[in-house]
Design a protein around this motif. Structure first.
Motif, PDB file in Angstrom:
ATOM      1  N   ILE A   1     -19.074   8.365  -9.403  1.00  0.00           N
ATOM      2  CA  ILE A   1     -18.189   7.857  -8.347  1.00  0.00           C
ATOM      3  C   ILE A   1     -18.973   7.861  -7.044  1.00  0.00           C
ATOM      4  O   ILE A   1     -19.638   8.853  -6.714  1.00  0.00           O
ATOM      5  N   ASP A   2     -18.892   6.769  -6.303  1.00  0.00           N
ATOM      6  CA  ASP A   2     -19.470   6.745  -4.960  1.00  0.00           C
ATOM      7  C   ASP A   2     -18.528   6.011  -4.028  1.00  0.00           C
ATOM      8  O   ASP A   2     -17.952   4.983  -4.380  1.00  0.00           O
ATOM      9  N   LEU A   3     -18.336   6.583  -2.879  1.00  0.00           N
ATOM     10  CA  LEU A   3     -17.472   6.006  -1.848  1.00  0.00           C
ATOM     11  C   LEU A   3     -18.118   6.241  -0.498  1.00  0.00           C
ATOM     12  O   LEU A   3     -18.786   7.257  -0.292  1.00  0.00           O
ATOM     13  N   GLY A   4     -17.878   5.337   0.423  1.00  0.00           N
ATOM     14  CA  GLY A   4     -18.421   5.551   1.749  1.00  0.00           C
ATOM     15  C   GLY A   4     -18.109   4.431   2.700  1.00  0.00           C
ATOM     16  O   GLY A   4     -17.339   3.516   2.393  1.00  0.00           O
ATOM     17  N   VAL A   5     -18.750   4.530   3.854  1.00  0.00           N
ATOM     18  CA  VAL A   5     -18.536   3.577   4.938  1.00  0.00           C
ATOM     19  C   VAL A   5     -19.890   3.133   5.477  1.00  0.00           C
ATOM     20  O   VAL A   5     -20.744   3.967   5.773  1.00  0.00           O
TER      21      VAL A   5
ATOM     22  N   ALA B   1     -11.361   3.284   7.858  1.00  0.00           N
ATOM     23  CA  ALA B   1     -12.680   3.909   7.716  1.00  0.00           C
ATOM     24  C   ALA B   1     -12.581   5.414   7.953  1.00  0.00           C
ATOM     25  O   ALA B   1     -13.186   6.209   7.220  1.00  0.00           O
ATOM     26  N   ALA B   2     -11.818   5.814   8.956  1.00  0.00           N
ATOM     27  CA  ALA B   2     -11.653   7.241   9.245  1.00  0.00           C
ATOM     28  C   ALA B   2     -10.960   7.953   8.089  1.00  0.00           C
ATOM     29  O   ALA B   2     -11.356   9.067   7.713  1.00  0.00           O
ATOM     30  N   ALA B   3      -9.939   7.324   7.502  1.00  0.00           N
ATOM     31  CA  ALA B   3      -9.231   7.936   6.371  1.00  0.00           C
ATOM     32  C   ALA B   3     -10.159   8.097   5.175  1.00  0.00           C
ATOM     33  O   ALA B   3     -10.172   9.151   4.518  1.00  0.00           O
ATOM     34  N   LEU B   4     -10.955   7.086   4.898  1.00  0.00           N
ATOM     35  CA  LEU B   4     -11.893   7.169   3.778  1.00  0.00           C
ATOM     36  C   LEU B   4     -12.955   8.230   4.039  1.00  0.00           C
ATOM     37  O   LEU B   4     -13.260   9.041   3.160  1.00  0.00           O
ATOM     38  N   ALA B   5     -13.539   8.225   5.232  1.00  0.00           N
ATOM     39  CA  ALA B   5     -14.571   9.214   5.554  1.00  0.00           C
ATOM     40  C   ALA B   5     -14.017  10.633   5.444  1.00  0.00           C
ATOM     41  O   ALA B   5     -14.676  11.524   4.890  1.00  0.00           O
TER      42      ALA B   5
ATOM     43  N   THR C   1     -16.018  -4.411   1.581  1.00  0.00           N
ATOM     44  CA  THR C   1     -14.847  -5.007   2.208  1.00  0.00           C
ATOM     45  C   THR C   1     -14.735  -4.488   3.635  1.00  0.00           C
ATOM     46  O   THR C   1     -14.901  -3.286   3.876  1.00  0.00           O
ATOM     47  N   ILE C   2     -14.438  -5.370   4.566  1.00  0.00           N
ATOM     48  CA  ILE C   2     -14.228  -4.953   5.953  1.00  0.00           C
ATOM     49  C   ILE C   2     -12.904  -4.216   6.049  1.00  0.00           C
ATOM     50  O   ILE C   2     -11.895  -4.647   5.484  1.00  0.00           O
ATOM     51  N   VAL C   3     -12.914  -3.088   6.756  1.00  0.00           N
ATOM     52  CA  VAL C   3     -11.706  -2.287   6.966  1.00  0.00           C
ATOM     53  C   VAL C   3     -11.550  -1.973   8.447  1.00  0.00           C
ATOM     54  O   VAL C   3     -12.494  -2.093   9.223  1.00  0.00           O
TER      55      VAL C   3
ATOM     56  N   LEU D   1     -17.280  -1.226   6.884  1.00  0.00           N
ATOM     57  CA  LEU D   1     -17.166  -1.784   5.540  1.00  0.00           C
ATOM     58  C   LEU D   1     -17.168  -0.642   4.538  1.00  0.00           C
ATOM     59  O   LEU D   1     -17.805   0.398   4.758  1.00  0.00           O
ATOM     60  N   THR D   2     -16.470  -0.851   3.429  1.00  0.00           N
ATOM     61  CA  THR D   2     -16.414   0.153   2.384  1.00  0.00           C
ATOM     62  C   THR D   2     -16.401  -0.522   1.019  1.00  0.00           C
ATOM     63  O   THR D   2     -16.216  -1.730   0.923  1.00  0.00           O
ATOM     64  N   ASN D   3     -16.553   0.281  -0.007  1.00  0.00           N
ATOM     65  CA  ASN D   3     -16.498  -0.244  -1.370  1.00  0.00           C
ATOM     66  C   ASN D   3     -15.144  -0.002  -2.033  1.00  0.00           C
ATOM     67  O   ASN D   3     -14.982  -0.255  -3.214  1.00  0.00           O
ATOM     68  N   CYS D   4     -14.174   0.474  -1.280  1.00  0.00           N
ATOM     69  CA  CYS D   4     -12.812   0.672  -1.800  1.00  0.00           C
ATOM     70  C   CYS D   4     -12.041  -0.640  -1.712  1.00  0.00           C
ATOM     71  O   CYS D   4     -12.187  -1.383  -0.753  1.00  0.00           O
ATOM     72  N   ARG D   5     -11.196  -0.857  -2.676  1.00  0.00           N
ATOM     73  CA  ARG D   5     -10.392  -2.078  -2.690  1.00  0.00           C
ATOM     74  C   ARG D   5      -8.959  -1.845  -2.235  1.00  0.00           C
ATOM     75  O   ARG D   5      -8.184  -2.763  -2.110  1.00  0.00           O
ATOM     76  N   SER D   6      -8.587  -0.599  -2.045  1.00  0.00           N
ATOM     77  CA  SER D   6      -7.222  -0.305  -1.604  1.00  0.00           C
ATOM     78  C   SER D   6      -7.200   1.099  -1.029  1.00  0.00           C
ATOM     79  O   SER D   6      -8.210   1.775  -0.963  1.00  0.00           O
TER      80      SER D   6
END
Length: 138
Positions: A117-121, A56-60, A49-51, A98-103
């Motif tokens: 679990i995997d998360l990233g940008v 992106a900074a918050a997720l990273a 998903t485009i963010v 882009l990230t794989n988070c939905r919220s």
């Protein structure tokens, strides 16, 4: 083809020693699926998903500071933010994240690997692309 690993990626991988961290830059222009494949992630476009740059900074910052499976702290938020800023600066405008988070709830994600679990940008820049991705295992 990938570019030499940026120093910031070596620092990230050293300072977040648990789980698996994928960090790097490839020459472009490249598409999100090409970036994902280059770093061993799923190239299924439905995952990403485009963010905004702030999202992106918050997720990273989250993936660098937190053990994704147990919630323990890996590094300080200020250090994680600094490393993310240095990584994001490797890409020329216009940049797409882009990230794989939905919220904003980081527990809601679409897996891009076989990890628990995997998360990233993924970063799509004008002349290159990159990945900062963390996998943790239960």
């Amino acid at each position: 083809m990938s570019l030499p690993e940026p120093e910031v990626c070596r620092q990230i991988e050293t300072e977040r020693p648990f789980g698996k961290t994928r960090c790097g830059v490839i020459p472009g222009p490249v598409t999100p699926p090409e970036i994902a494949r280059a770093f061993g992630l799923s190239d299924d476009v439905e995952i990403y998903t485009i963010v905004t740059s702030d999202e992106a900074a918050a997720l990273a910052t989250h993936v660098l500071t937190t053990s994704l499976t147990y919630g323990g702290k890996e590094m300080s938020p200020s250090r994680a933010a600094e490393l993310w800023q240095r990584f994001a600066a490797l890409f020329d405008e216009p940049v797409q994240f882009l990230t794989n988070c939905r919220s904003s709830d980081f527990r809601q994600f679409s897996p891009a690997t076989d990890a628990t679990i995997d998360l990233g940008v993924l970063v799509v820049g004008k002349a290159n692309g990159g990945c900062l991705w963390v996998e943790d295992y239960d």
